[in-house]
Structure formats: structure tokens, C-alpha cells
Design a protein around this motif. Structure first.
Motif, PDB file in Angstrom:
ATOM      1  N   ASN A   1     -11.329  14.617  -2.147  1.00 46.49           N
ATOM      2  CA  ASN A   1     -12.444  13.751  -3.344  1.00 46.49           C
ATOM      3  C   ASN A   1     -11.633  12.858  -4.546  1.00 46.49           C
ATOM      4  N   PRO A   2     -10.998  11.642  -3.391  1.00 46.61           N
ATOM      5  CA  PRO A   2      -9.638  11.257  -3.908  1.00 46.61           C
ATOM      6  C   PRO A   2     -10.888   9.900  -4.326  1.00 46.61           C
ATOM      7  N   GLU A   3     -10.152   9.887  -5.652  1.00 46.65           N
ATOM      8  CA  GLU A   3     -10.682   8.420  -6.288  1.00 46.65           C
ATOM      9  C   GLU A   3     -10.711   6.689  -6.078  1.00 46.65           C
ATOM     10  N   PHE A   4      -9.777   7.093  -5.374  1.00 43.50           N
ATOM     11  CA  PHE A   4      -8.767   5.540  -5.119  1.00 43.50           C
ATOM     12  C   PHE A   4      -8.264   5.418  -3.370  1.00 43.50           C
ATOM     13  N   ILE A   5      -8.772   4.762  -2.257  1.00 41.50           N
ATOM     14  CA  ILE A   5      -8.388   4.898  -1.197  1.00 41.50           C
ATOM     15  C   ILE A   5      -7.979   3.029  -0.820  1.00 41.50           C
ATOM     16  N   ILE A   6      -6.689   3.890  -0.153  1.00 37.77           N
ATOM     17  CA  ILE A   6      -6.042   1.910   0.104  1.00 37.77           C
ATOM     18  C   ILE A   6      -6.375   2.513   1.701  1.00 37.77           C
ATOM     19  N   CYS A   7      -7.713   1.272   2.118  1.00 47.20           N
ATOM     20  CA  CYS A   7      -7.780   1.310   3.663  1.00 47.20           C
ATOM     21  C   CYS A   7      -7.019   0.148   4.192  1.00 47.20           C
TER      22      CYS A   7
ATOM     23  N   GLY B   1       1.099  -0.742   0.020  1.00 48.04           N
ATOM     24  CA  GLY B   1      -0.069   0.276   0.070  1.00 48.04           C
ATOM     25  C   GLY B   1       0.870   0.936   0.018  1.00 48.04           C
ATOM     26  N   ARG B   2       1.928   1.236   0.941  1.00 43.72           N
ATOM     27  CA  ARG B   2       2.784   2.268   0.587  1.00 43.72           C
ATOM     28  C   ARG B   2       3.761   2.444   0.016  1.00 43.72           C
ATOM     29  N   SER B   3       3.954   1.788  -0.786  1.00 45.80           N
ATOM     30  CA  SER B   3       5.043   1.216  -1.744  1.00 45.80           C
ATOM     31  C   SER B   3       4.310   1.979  -3.440  1.00 45.80           C
ATOM     32  N   ILE B   4       2.973   2.069  -3.565  1.00 47.87           N
ATOM     33  CA  ILE B   4       1.733   2.737  -4.488  1.00 47.87           C
ATOM     34  C   ILE B   4       1.098   3.766  -4.251  1.00 47.87           C
TER      35      ILE B   4
ATOM     36  N   ASP C   1       2.762   5.650 -15.037  1.00 44.10           N
ATOM     37  CA  ASP C   1       3.810   5.259 -13.874  1.00 44.10           C
ATOM     38  C   ASP C   1       4.057   6.099 -12.596  1.00 44.10           C
ATOM     39  N   LEU C   2       3.918   6.067 -11.521  1.00 41.20           N
ATOM     40  CA  LEU C   2       3.870   6.450 -10.370  1.00 41.20           C
ATOM     41  C   LEU C   2       4.961   5.929  -9.823  1.00 41.20           C
ATOM     42  N   ALA C   3       5.603   5.701  -9.895  1.00 42.29           N
ATOM     43  CA  ALA C   3       6.786   4.805  -9.199  1.00 42.29           C
ATOM     44  C   ALA C   3       8.141   5.652 -10.009  1.00 42.29           C
TER      45      ALA C   3
END
Ligand SMILES: Nc1ncnc2c1ncn2[C@@H]1O[C@H](COP(=O)(O)OP(=O)(O)O)[C@@H](O)[C@H]1O
Ligand SMILES: [Mg+2]
Length: 331
Positions: free
Chosen positions: A177-183, A63-66, A83-85
């Protein structure tokens, strides 16, 4: 839950995250802790992708790497194809708004010296989303969305219960207003009586705002009902990915089966009847993982080949991926 289409929002290709550890007093040796070691998976727009595995398997690191709280060692994190990386810090800002994270321990993740209003307002300020009266109104609106009220705005995190603090964490994530949430195990630290409330709220919010979730849990029972698809992680490697129902009813990887049978069964008669195969021992150290298949040291079906070669993570049925030399035996 339930995606409307098959559009891929996030695609992970060969993601690795190694942490360097220095060892030895006289002669320094650096060894690599392979927390995440070559993951491949995708998340579709609007779905909930559950990520499970025992503690220390690399779920949080994934999750943290994403979201680039950690810089990946190698691999690609393609968000809508970007590519966010590899992005520079300044170019990451717009994605930090689209992708948010909710943490396991709401107390540790909230600044205890800030009021709730400041905590939520900070997210608005960083991304310059609202000022003055608009900002105040937006904070009240966000509190309402997560089931808190205006009166809570001037209080501090320590004045709240665990469940309420997690609501504040969710409000802060929603502020941009996020699109994607890492829970990341958002309910693991909460009282059982509160867990269902927060879970239901997350599901309602997903519907209302069309969110996509990566939902991390250490136990399959928690993600069963909310996930469209589930990935099973073991020692930094993906062992199996399938549609949630299929993974529960027809698991293929021995690790998935073992995780499933370690879920406590409430009914004592059923519990006695079912053949429980409890996972023995601990997860080996990612500093020195087993050769071949990483699960082999705890797998009751392991054979010689499992130590010699690493099983390929392959699609054995439509959208059902498994990394096991003997996957056809378990189908
Ligand atoms: N910042 C870090 N520095 C060094 N090692 C870390 C760090 N974060 C995690 N690890 C190690 O990486 C492995 C995976 O950890 P983590 O991703 O937190 O697992 P999980 O979330 O599945 O419990 C563990 O061995 C952990 O000790
Ligand atoms: Mg974790």
C-alpha cells in the motif's frame, strides 16, 4: 495524474550522489563521478513528476538516492518533512513501505527462483502485512489488480512475457500500500504494443489508489501525456522544470528544445518541415564534467560566460525553473 491540491509530498534540496573511483596502478588516485550534483525540486501529492534526460544523466541515481538504495553524498530528501537522507537504517523501514520503486528490467528485478506468489508474498512478509489465508487472498487480489489471475501465482518469472513480468513488479510494489512510486523507465524494455497497456494501467492505479509518481524516462515523448510537471536532467544537474504543457510548447532551455526536436515525428511531411536540431555527440563524462554550464559543449548558443560560470537554477516564470545564462532570450 492531476493533483487535487498543492501539498508537497517530497522535497529534494541540494541532493548529490558521487561515486568514488580509484584510478592509477602505482599511485592510487580517487576521483569522484558526479552522478547527481545538487538537485533541487519538489513533487506534489497526487501528481506525476516526469524526469527525463539522456542515458547516463543521473536519473536512476536520483531515484535510488531518494529511496536510499544509495546513500546520498549530501543534501536533503524531505518526505512529508522528514529527511530520509539522514535516517538510520532501522528508521527507514516505515518509509520503505510508503515509497516503492518499479524498475526498467522486470526480469533482472525479480528473483527467478521464486514463484510469483512468493515474490509478491515476500513484500507482505517483510512488512508483516498478512499471514496464512489472508496472505494468499491478498496475493490473488494483487494479481487481479494488475490484470493477471490466480493461475499465475504458482508460476516462475521465466514463464511470463516482458509485459506480464512488469505487471508482477507492479503488484509487488502495490503489495505494501505505498503512497509514492518511483517508476524507473518501466516501459522502456517492453514491446511497443505492450507499452501503452502498462502505461494505462499505471494511470488507472494512480487514480484508484491516490498514488504520487516520479516517472523516469529517457525520452520526452513517453512522459508527455502522463506528467503534470517535468524535470529535465543533464549530467547530474537539473536544466529545466515546468508544467508538462508549457515544457512542450514553450521550452526555454536549449537542452530541452534539443530533446524535444529529437522525438521522431511519424508524419513524413511534418517531419521534413520541422527544423530538427539533433543533439550531436555523447554526454560528457561525469568524472570530468565541463566547467560552467554542463551543457555548453553541446549547446549551439554557448558563449564565453557559459564556460566561466555556472548558471543559477532559477524561477523565470511561475513554477517554471531554468538554469541558463540566456534564458530570457529563449522566452
Ligand atoms: N553504482 C554505481 N557505481 C558507479 N557509478 C555509477 C553507479 N550507478 C550509476 N553510476 C554512474 O552514474 C552516472 C549516472 O548513471 P544513472 O543514474 O544510471 O543514469 P541514467 O539513469 O540517467 O541513465 C553514469 O555515469 C553511471 O555510469
Ligand atoms: Mg537509468
Amino acid at each position: 495524474m492531476k493533483q487535487n491540491n498543492d501539498e508537497i509530498l517530497l522535497e529534494i534540496k541540494g541532493l548529490t550522489k558521487y561515486f568514488s573511483k580509484s584510478r592509477g596502478f602505482f599511485v592510487k588516485k580517487t576521483s569522484h563521478l558526479k552522478a547527481v550534483d545538487g538537485l533541487n525540486f519538489y513533487i506534489k501529492k497526487g501528481e506525476t513528476f516526469g524526469l527525463v534526460g539522456e542515458s547516463g544523466c543521473g536519473k536512476s541515481t536520483t531515484g535510488r538516492s531518494i529511496i536510499r538504495l544509495y546513500k546520498p553524498t549530501s543534501g536533503q530528501v524531505l518526505y512529508k518533512g522528514v529527511d530520509l537522507a539522514k535516517l538510520k537504517e532501522k528508521d527507514l523501514k516505515q518509509y520503505r513501505k510508503k515509497i516503492q520503486m518499479i524498475f526498467q528490467d522486470p526480469y533482472a528485478s525479480l528473483n527467478t527462483r521464486m514463484t510469483i506468489s512468493d515474490i509478491i508474498g515476500e513484500a507482505l512478509d517483510i512488512h508483516k502485512l498478512a499471514k496464512g489465508l489472508k496472505r494468499q487472498e491478498r496475493i490473488f487480489e494483487l494479481l487481479k489488480i494488475v490484470g493477471l489471475s490466480k493461475e499465475h501465482a504458482s508460476r516462475y518469472p521465466h514463464e511470463f512475457s516482458g509485459g506480464q513480468r512488469q505487471r508482477v513488479g507492479i503488484a509487488r510494489a502495490l503489495a505494501v500500500n505505498p503512497e509514492f512510486i518511483i517508476c524507473d523507465e518501466p516501459i522502456s524494455a517492453l514491446d511497443v504494443s505492450i507499452q501503452a497497456q502498462v502505461m494505462n494501467m499505471l494511470q488507472d492505479l494512480q487514480k484508484e489508489f491516490g498514488l504520487t509518481y516520479l516517472f523516469i524516462a529517457h525520452d520526452l515523448s513517453m512522459v508527455k501525456h502522463i506528467s503534470d510537471r517535468i524535470g529535465v536532467l543533464y549530467l547530474g544537474k537539473m536544466m529545466e522544470i515546468a508544467n508538462a504543457d508549457e515544457l512542450y510548447n514553450k521550452p526555454i532551455h536549449p537542452y530541452t528544445s534539443a530533446l524535444l526536436s529529437s522525438i521522431p515525428i511519424a508524419d513524413p511531411i511534418l517531419s521534413k518541415k520541422s527544423k530538427r536540431e539533433i543533439l550531436k555527440g555523447d554526454v560528457p563524462s561525469p568524472l570530468n564534467p565541463p566547467s560552467g554550464c554542463r551543457f555548453r559543449t553541446r549547446c549551439k548558443y554557448a558563449k564565453e560566460i557559459c564556460a566561466k560560470s555556472e548558471p543559477e537554477f532559477k524561477e523565470v516564470k511561475k513554477e517554471h525553473f531554468v538554469a541558463c545564462h540566456f534564458s530570457s532570450d529563449f522566452m
